[in-house]
Design a protein around this motif. Structure first.
Motif, PDB file in Angstrom:
ATOM      1  N   SER A  24       0.827  -1.196   0.000  1.00 55.14           N
ATOM      2  CA  SER A  24       0.000   0.000   0.000  1.00 55.14           C
ATOM      3  C   SER A  24       0.870   1.259   0.000  1.00 55.14           C
ATOM      4  O   SER A  24       0.570   2.241  -0.678  1.00 55.14           O
ATOM      5  CB  SER A  24      -0.903   0.028   1.225  1.00 55.14           C
ATOM      6  OG  SER A  24      -1.923  -0.907   1.083  1.00 55.14           O
ATOM      7  N   SER A  68       0.900   4.154  -2.695  1.00 55.88           N
ATOM      8  CA  SER A  68       0.583   5.558  -2.441  1.00 55.88           C
ATOM      9  C   SER A  68       1.685   6.456  -2.990  1.00 55.88           C
ATOM     10  O   SER A  68       1.408   7.538  -3.508  1.00 55.88           O
ATOM     11  CB  SER A  68       0.333   5.790  -0.953  1.00 55.88           C
ATOM     12  OG  SER A  68       1.540   5.759  -0.249  1.00 55.88           O
ATOM     13  N   GLU A 116      -4.815   6.310   0.268  1.00 58.56           N
ATOM     14  CA  GLU A 116      -4.166   4.999   0.270  1.00 58.56           C
ATOM     15  C   GLU A 116      -3.225   4.871   1.464  1.00 58.56           C
ATOM     16  O   GLU A 116      -3.176   3.836   2.130  1.00 58.56           O
ATOM     17  CB  GLU A 116      -3.404   4.820  -1.049  1.00 58.56           C
ATOM     18  CG  GLU A 116      -2.717   3.484  -1.203  1.00 58.56           C
ATOM     19  CD  GLU A 116      -3.697   2.327  -1.315  1.00 58.56           C
ATOM     20  OE1 GLU A 116      -4.766   2.516  -1.923  1.00 58.56           O
ATOM     21  OE2 GLU A 116      -3.403   1.245  -0.766  1.00 58.56           O
ATOM     22  N   GLY A 161      -4.945   2.256   3.485  1.00 60.18           N
ATOM     23  CA  GLY A 161      -4.276   1.015   3.100  1.00 60.18           C
ATOM     24  C   GLY A 161      -3.092   0.699   3.979  1.00 60.18           C
ATOM     25  O   GLY A 161      -2.959  -0.411   4.494  1.00 60.18           O
ATOM     26  N   VAL A 169      -5.655  10.664  -3.811  1.00 58.25           N
ATOM     27  CA  VAL A 169      -5.723   9.213  -3.703  1.00 58.25           C
ATOM     28  C   VAL A 169      -4.545   8.696  -2.897  1.00 58.25           C
ATOM     29  O   VAL A 169      -4.672   7.749  -2.111  1.00 58.25           O
ATOM     30  CB  VAL A 169      -5.752   8.569  -5.105  1.00 58.25           C
ATOM     31  CG1 VAL A 169      -6.173   7.132  -5.002  1.00 58.25           C
ATOM     32  CG2 VAL A 169      -6.680   9.334  -6.013  1.00 58.25           C
TER      33      VAL A 169
END
Lengths: 242, 619, 490, 86
Positions: D37, D41, D56, D60, D52
């Motif tokens: 993750s 990112s 993330e 994430g 985003v």
């Protein structure tokens, strides 16, 4: 055998995926909608961050849906977890360094979260990200010291109030603009200022609080649930079949 | 008020509703008898209107199709028989039998009313869609009637249902196919469309509809459900079902083969390799349907099963007659529908009465009942003479007509086959009447009495019809001609006593009169010559030089015709039976496999596999 | 009243419920049903408005269609919304340990379902679909017993994987066309006729098919239905499975009509029918029989959808409607009986009404005229013979053979119910549940008014995608052609 | 230049994803998944999608890892089944 089959199908899937993606027009994407939004965003929403414009204005309903997914997932998880609460489980308290660090981080995370949320319409970030940070602000100290009291009541009210605000703003706009979830009834404001872009900052605030409270209470609930080695928990027999 | 089809259907469905509400009432049987009589009266009144078709005001619009009903001559003919059979069955059940003879008289009256209503709907259909609706209703109503007795009847009915549903779905597939291809479902529209279709299409339709209708008629090789299903039904139900229910299949086949395809087109349809045409194929199937089940009937030890197996065979004569295509043959085939309904109903009713009194229909456990139930004996005697096709009963007339038509048209082999069937019939009905009524009375049956009037009444009335229409076949031929002309055949030249053709006549008035005269002379001689007979007790008897005690009965019934049965060896039936069992086993295996598939836990792999295979399929 | 309220009201109520029940615990019991009732009234009003003034398109938030999200207040959407609200209200679970949380989940389910029914934006559809999915994972686990948790975990794994695949499909569509609006996509059929479009359709069928109980993504169905409360099973089999189909219906009718990818759906449907009915034949307890039969029925719907055309869509709708009314009633009626088929003997004699209705409803599933299920099957066969050029015979043969199997197992049950069994007289069996009675009444109304409902369904289908379907109108038989006036006789 | 950065990040993700499957220790697998993750990112940042990227990273790399770890601790099933069997 089963692993071989999975491998085979995975490769097959990868192959077909490459075939499918190979047919896509890379480099010259037909992003009519994307393009149009980039062009019209500032005029239509007044948000400096076009992503926020999309998330809250153009596709506000999607965001409401995503928010609700989180909510209902947390509810369902809570339902499953809570019911297994027969005994009271308390994990051990962390060491001094971790404890102190966690306590120290709390205000910083809080401020960072608030900033990310409130500036969502201006800079990258927004309700989801900020909400996650806010949640972290609450559950990091809690994880370090599981025995600490958790404000379940307050969280629940914040959660309900924030979620309701998000929808009520949408309903309110029916009376102002005639459309549900029309965020511009406050006017676009001065571009680039904190108070601008209609109700988008308000929406983000509600969203952030909701997400933060949601995630925070979810983690707290799981952390408070009894572990499998705690007494009084019967292992479901069918678990072995899966 | 002018009687119309609406009135008829209203009476039929009104009866159903009435029975649903009041079927438990002791007078229910009487009420439904009155209603069946009224339906019969309406039908008779409808007779003049048939030429233009008696339309019903009942109509529905569903999904762009309009459903409406109209009775024509063919349907009317079958409807008369249906209502008549229902009347006599209801009569039988109206009195003592209805109170004690079944688990629930309510169930019997309701299902009988439902069957009649469904059959009338089917017979009054004016297009394939209404035909199919009626078809399915008849199937399910029949099922409801069969399961009443519980126990083995449930299993038999289940088998019937599987066959019935399969047949119904074959019909459905054909109906939809016709609708898509022809653009309409009206009988006339379909008949007009049929000549233009390709041979392959025609075979496909004939196969689908033939299988569907043939299953209902228990046409070979789909005959295995019927005997058990009818045999296990309670007495009056078996009488009704046996008399008319499977004739609905004949009704369908007549519409298909005669009205839609036409006999001439059947002649042109050549089978590959063999060179036979489709009509001859159908006729030979009919002949096999006559022979094989009749000989299976021989070896039955349960009277009801014996009768039920016979019912299958008799259907063959009807189709065979119609397929001959001459006026005589068609009239013979259709007349056989009527005649058969009369005596088959009597036979099942008599056996119902016997079971009512003795509790068994097993041929090894009966015998000598003639002294206890003489009226039942007389009824059965009349009926089996009819069934065997001997004068002076009506069965003789129709079979004679079919034989003669076969010979006139130059089909001697089929004639021989039909006669072999009759031979088997004679053998088996002798076994029936002997083992039930003749021979020695069993000890446990010494106290029984004749059944009450409510039960012997319909039996005797029907057997009188068997005799009268044998004596004066013109009465039944009046009805037959309505159907025959409606099917598009020329009418037969007939009179009260028989018929007239170029190659010979039949006058039953003369035949029966001579027969009666002969019998009268014989009786006269016997009586005038000083009655030399001596009355002895039934047990005053001996065999092999030993007197028989009351414990040891001398009974011929066991292993009747054992030698003959060894000779014919039913290998053919075993084949069909194995096939049936194989399909059942295959279904079980597949079912277990599917169940297993849904119980596997490794679903993500399945999903991935489906995706990949799906992509491979369409890309 | 704006139809958006149909989504907003239940969600608002769901958000507020956890707080409200902390003030007063009894809130958890009446809050949910009351809100759904209100929502039902709103839905009915909106539906009536569509009847009066015709379908409307709503630009959410005032942002016009390709940029913003379009909601369609059309016949299909609002009919589905009314039915959904009604079904949720009637099948509100009773015996769950945690009433407030289940209420919350059901409220979310209602709102999301209404959104799903009306949305005309691919991604928005996905969001609502996911919302419905997550809510049903919760519902499946609501029973709290070990087996129910295991079953819902299986459901969750499948559902999550399916959602990922569906999202991949949507991404493919967006990458290919640059828009997510269904109306716009409908005009881009040539852009979607390549491998990307076909593949996207397959992926979406797989993804949405998990909820629609399509083969082989329906592995969760028997487990979940066998272990949840009967009302929840009824709700899931009755209406939630239809929501998955609804998405596919919109997609196929408006965007993917005639796509080669539909062949996949066709075979998935056929295999679903065959395996579902066979598995039901092999099953040994009532819940599983009903669950497997549900799989078979949804397979039929999938076949009808894949065939498309006006006839196919109407067939799908009538089959769905039939199943929607019949299956919940069957689950509820069967609830009073013991689960094992062996123990059923004689139960029908003790309480004939329920058993007779059970048989009647089963007859409709089998497709016996003149019950609605028959018309569904008839139209389905019609669509097969009309639209399939090769292998129509095989297809029809498989479906009809499966129907025979269906009749076989239902009537094995019926024979048992009415067969002999002495235990029946002793045990006290409750009568027909009131809710089941309501479903039965609705079913009977449908049976009697099939003609009128058929006309309405035609209108529903025409409201979906005007251009293509109006061209294919000749699919539908001309009433005048089927009966040639009065003078026709044998 | 850009291509190389992306290539390295994607390779990192691939390695991480492989480790998720390969590591028998479940906590290790969770750690590997957060690494995926994290790399993702970063990739989002490189591809100029900072919103985003933040999501993330927060969800994430952060939240999901915490939830997994908590669940593992509660269930005490640190090993995969294969490990237990051997």
């Amino acid at each position: 055998m089963r692993q071989f089959a999975s491998l085979l199908f995975l490769f097959g899937f990868a192959f077909f995926l490459s075939v499918l993606v190979g047919g896509l027009p890379f480099g010259a994407a037909p992003m009519q909608v994307g393009q149009a939004i980039v062009e019209q965003n500032i005029e239509a929403t007044g948000a400096a961050n076009a992503v926020t414009g999309v998330l809250l204005a153009f596709r506000g309903m999607d965001t409401l849906g995503e928010l609700t997914i989180l909510f209902v997932a947390a509810t369902a998880a809570g339902m499953v977890v809570e019911r297994r609460k027969h005994g009271v489980s308390r994990d051990s308290v962390a060491g001094f360094i971790l404890l102190a660090g966690a306590e120290l981080m709390f205000p910083f995370l809080l401020i960072l979260g608030a900033y990310v949320i409130l500036h969502g319409h201006l800079t990258p970030g927004g309700g989801f990200q900020g909400g996650a940070i806010l949640a972290a602000a609450f559950f990091v100290p809690f994880l370090a010291n599981p025995g600490r009291a958790f404000q379940g009541h307050a969280m629940a009210f914040v959660e309900a109030f924030a979620g309701a605000t998000f929808i009520l703003l949408g309903i309110f706009s029916i009376f102002r603009e005639g459309d549900f979830m029309a965020p511009m009834f406050l006017g676009t404001g001065e571009f680039g200022q904190l108070v601008s872009a209609g109700s988008l900052p308000l929406l983000y605030l509600a969203l952030g609080l909701k997400v933060g409270a949601e995630l925070g209470s979810l983690v707290a609930e799981i952390a408070a649930a009894p572990g499998s080695d705690d007494p009084l928990i019967e292992e479901p027999q069918a678990a072995k079949d899966l | 008020m002018i009687p119309s089809l609406d009135l008829l259907l209203a009476l039929a469905f009104g009866n159903l509703g009435l029975m649903l509400l009041a079927g438990r009432n002791p007078t229910a049987g009487l009420l439904s008898m009155i209603l069946y009589a009224l339906q019969g009266w309406v039908l008779v009144m409808l007779m003049p209107a048939l030429a233009e078709g008696a339309a019903s005001g009942l109509a529905f619009q569903v999904f762009g199709w309009s459903l409406s009903w109209e009775l024509n001559g063919l349907g009317w003919f079958f409807a008369i028989i249906t209502v008549g059979a229902a009347f006599f069955s209801a009569w039988f059940a109206a009195g003592a039998w209805g109170v004690q003879g079944t688990r629930s008289p309510w169930a019997f009256h309701v299902t009988l009313a439902a069957n009649v209503a469904a059959m009338l709907l089917l017979l009054a259909s004016r297009d394939l869609l209404t035909l199919f609706i009626g078809w399915e209703l008849v199937t399910w109503a029949g099922y409801a009637m069969m399961i009443q007795s519980g126990g083995p009847a449930t299993r038999a009915a289940y088998k019937y249902l599987i066959y019935g549903v399969a047949g119904g779905l074959a019909v459905l597939a054909a109906v939809v196919l016709i609708q898509v291809q022809a653009g309409g479902l009206g009988f006339a529209a379909v008949a007009a469309w049929m000549p233009g279709i390709s041979t392959g299409m025609l075979w496909a339709l004939m196969l689908l509809l033939g299988v569907g209708f043939g299953i209902k008629m228990a046409f070979l090789p789909f005959h295995r459900w019927q005997a058990e299903a009818y045999g296990e039904s309670p007495g009056p139900a078996a009488a009704f079902l046996g008399a008319i229910s499977s004739r609905m299949g004949l009704f369908g086949l007549l519409i298909l083969l005669v009205h839609f395809i036409g006999l001439a087109r059947l002649d042109e349809l050549l089978l590959p390799l063999i060179g036979l045409d489709a009509r001859i194929l159908w006729m030979w199937l009919s002949a096999l349907t006559i022979i094989i089940p009749t000989f299976i009937a021989l070896k039955q030890n349960d009277a009801r099963m014996l009768l039920a197996w016979h019912g299958i065979g008799q259907g063959g004569y009807m189709l065979l007659g119609v397929l001959v295509g001459s006026e005589l043959g068609v009239a013979g085939g259709l007349l056989h529908v009527f005649n058969y309904a009369t005596y088959q109903a009597v036979l099942f009713l008599v056996m119902g009465a016997v079971v009512y009194r003795t509790g068994t229909a097993h041929l090894d456990r009966l015998g000598g009942l003639i002294t206890r139930m003489p009226l039942s004996y007389v009824a059965m005697l009349f009926a089996i003479i009819g069934l065997a096709g001997l004068p002076p009963m009506n069965g003789f007339v129709s079979k004679w007509m079919v034989y003669k038509a076969l010979l006139d048209e130059g089909l001697p082999l089929l004639f021989v086959a039909a006669v072999i069937g009759t031979l088997g019939t004679i053998l088996s009905v002798f076994k029936l009447i002997h083992n039930v009524f003749l021979g020695q009375l069993r000890v446990e049956h010494e106290q029984i009495r004749e059944v009450p009037f409510s039960m012997w009444g319909p039996m005797i009335a029907l057997s009188l019809i068997v005799f009268i229409t044998g004596y004066m076949p013109g009465l039944a031929l009046d009805l037959v001609m309505v159907a025959q002309t409606s099917l598009g055949f020329a009418a037969l030249d007939y009179h009260l006593g028989g018929f007239v053709t170029d190659t010979g006549n039949l006058n039953m008035l003369a035949v029966v009169s001579v027969l009666l005269l002969g019998m009268g002379i014989g009786a006269g001689i016997f009586l005038l010559g000083g009655n030399k007979s001596k009355r002895v007790h039934q047990l005053d008897n001996y065999a092999g030089g030993h007197f028989l005690t009351t414990e040891v009965r001398y009974h011929y019934s066991h292993h009747f015709y054992a030698g003959l049965l060894r000779l014919i060896g039913p290998w053919y039936i075993t084949l069909i039976k194995r096939l049936e069992g194989g399909i059942a086993a295959l279904t079980d295996t597949l079912a277990a496999g599917s169940d297993g598939l849904y119980r596997t836990a490794y679903t993500p792999i399945l999903m991935l596999a489906a995706t990949v295979l799906g992509l491979a399929l369409v890309l | 009243m704006n139809p958006e309220i149909l989504i907003a009201l239940p969600l608002l109520a769901a958000f507020l419920l956890p707080a409200a029940r902390r003030i007063d615990a009894s809130v958890g019991i009446w809050w949910g049903p009351l809100v759904v009732l209100a929502n039902l009234v709103i839905a009915a009003m909106a539906w009536w408005k569509v009847q009066l003034i015709g379908p409307q398109s709503i630009a959410l938030g005032g942002f016009a269609a390709p940029l913003g999200i379009e909601l369609r207040a059309d016949h299909l959407g609002l009919s589905a919304a009314v039915l959904l609200n009604l079904a949720v209200l009637l099948l509100w679970p009773r015996e769950t340990p945690d009433k407030a949380r289940v209420s919350t989940i059901l409220l979310v389910l209602t709102g999301a379902g209404c959104g799903l029914a009306m949305s005309a934006d691919l991604f928005n559809l996905y969001v609502f679909f996911e919302l419905v999915a997550v809510a049903t994972y919760g519902l499946a686990a609501a029973n709290g017993k070990g087996e129910a948790l295991i079953a819902s975990l299986r459901y969750l794994i499948l559902g999550a994987l399916g959602s990922a695949l569906a999202l991949l499909g949507i991404a493919l569509v967006y990458a290919k066309t640059g828009t997510l609006n269904l109306t716009e996509l409908g005009g881009m059929s040539e852009a979607l006729s390549g491998p990307a479009g076909i593949g996207a359709l397959v992926l979406m069928v797989v993804g949405f098919g998990v909820k629609a109980e399509l083969f082989p993504l329906n592995n969760w169905v028997p487990e979940v239905y066998a272990h949840t409360e009967s009302r929840v099973s009824a709700l899931m089999a009755g209406i939630i499975s239809k929501l998955g189909i609804l998405v596919l219906l919109r997609l196929i009718a408006e965007v993917f009509g005639g796509s080669p990818g539909l062949e996949f759906l066709l075979w998935v449907g056929v295999l679903g029918v065959v395996t579902g009915e066979l598995a039901a034949y092999g099953a040994k307890d009532m819940r599983r029989v009903l669950a497997y039969s549900s799989i078979g029925q949804m397979g039929l719907v999938a076949v009808a959808l894949a065939l498309g055309g006006e006839t196919g869509f109407i067939a799908a709708l009538i089959l769905m409607l039939n199943h929607l009314l019949v299956k919940p009633a069957l689950f509820l009626i069967a609830d009073a009986w013991p689960g094992s088929l062996k123990a059923l003997a004689g139960k029908g004699r003790a309480r004939p009404l329920g058993a007779v209705l059970f048989v009647l409803l089963a007859l409709s599933l089998i497709g016996v005229p003149p019950l609605p299920g028959f018309w569904g099957k008839y139209l389905l066969l019609d669509a097969i013979f009309t639209n399939v050029t090769e292998g129509a015979g095989l297809l029809v043969g498989l479906i009809l053979a499966a129907t025979v199997v269906e009749a076989a197992y239902f009537f094995r049950i019926a024979a048992r119910l009415f067969g002999s069994g002495e235990a029946a007289e002793e045990s006290k069996i409750p009568g027909l549940p009131a809710v089941a009675a309501l479903f039965v009444i609705a079913f009977l109304a449908l049976s009697v008014q099939t003609g009128r409902v058929g006309d309405y369904l035609k209108e529903v289908v025409h409201g979906l995608q005007p251009q293509e379907l109006r061209m294919a109108q000749s699919d539908f038989p001309d009433p005048a052609a089927s009966v040639n006036g009065k003078g026709e006789r044998l | 230049m850009m291509v190389w950065v992306v290539a390295i990040l994607v390779s990192l993700m691939l390695i991480g994803a492989f480790l998720v499957v390969a590591i028998p220790d479940l906590l290790g697998a969770v750690a590997a998944s957060t690494a995926v993750s994290l790399a993702l990112s970063v990739l989002f940042v490189v591809l100029r999608a900072p919103d985003v990227a933040m999501a993330e990273a927060a969800v994430g790399a952060g939240l999901a890892g915490v939830l997994f770890a908590l669940a593992l601790r509660k269930t005490e099933s640190r090993r995969t089944r294969d490990e237990e069997a051997s």
